[in-house]
Scaffold this active site. Sequence first.
Site, mmCIF file in Angstrom:
data_model
loop_
_atom_site.group_PDB
_atom_site.id
_atom_site.type_symbol
_atom_site.label_atom_id
_atom_site.label_comp_id
_atom_site.label_asym_id
_atom_site.label_seq_id
_atom_site.Cartn_x
_atom_site.Cartn_y
_atom_site.Cartn_z
ATOM 1 N N ASP A 64 63.147 26.725 -25.805
ATOM 2 C CA ASP A 64 61.954 26.253 -25.684
ATOM 3 C C ASP A 64 60.968 27.526 -26.386
ATOM 4 O O ASP A 64 61.175 28.740 -26.065
ATOM 5 C CB ASP A 64 61.125 25.946 -24.519
ATOM 6 N N ASP B 40 67.488 31.098 -27.055
ATOM 7 C CA ASP B 40 66.559 30.182 -26.047
ATOM 8 C C ASP B 40 66.141 29.033 -26.751
ATOM 9 O O ASP B 40 66.150 28.807 -28.016
ATOM 10 C CB ASP B 40 65.401 31.232 -25.710
#
Length: 217
Positions: free
Chosen positions: A14, A12
Amino acid sequence: MTGEDIRGVIFDLDGVIVTTDDCHYRAWKRMADEEGIYFDRQINERLRGVSRMESLGIILERAQRAYSEEEKQSLATRKNAYYVDLIGSLTEADILPGALETLRYLKQRGIKVAIGSSSKNTPIILRQVGLTDAFDAVADGNGITHSKPDPEVFLLAARLLGLPPAKCLVVEDADAGVEAAVAGGMRALGVGAAAANPKASFHAHSLAEADFEMILR
Ligand code: B16
Ligand code: MG
């Protein structure tokens, strides 16, 4: 469960690779304040890994009036302009502790690496922090219709890596992302806000503390 058959790791963006979460908060906060809508960091936690329009929907739960579809588009566009302005100041210094070391370690072990992010701003962020060429594949909000907890972005990342989901590990800081990984038939390493998620197979406070030697054993 061991990770002996893990051949790819999907990160991922962020909250895992970069600290863009505070930029999201500040941009939404500015928009909400201008509209007179109550918004705080606790509500912001619900936006982790969630798409821009779905995030707006959560913020509008506290609005005093209904907003038309056109107004919603305009609010989301305004927030994104504030956000793009803020991420324009990101540098290599905003790469989270342990991220570069982890990428180096995995490459050295012949493990493929990818990004699986809900963000449509992924290309800008990777460019800002100098990581455009650091991944074998990038799947982001521009290539999907359903955002986390739907597994679409991770399934796309696995396909781009040429690996079946069962051979991929997802690293996530959002509960919605851990759910997406599991729904896609992948194992997850929960970090940050998802460090205690029981659906994740592995847990660490941050990438700096994750023991990949153990995970890949
Ligand atoms: P954008 P991730 C997600 O990124 C963020 O966690 C979430 O807060 C944001 O709403 C979403 O991206 C969409 O971002 O507005 O830039 O398209 O955690 O999936 O990397
Ligand atoms: Mg995240």
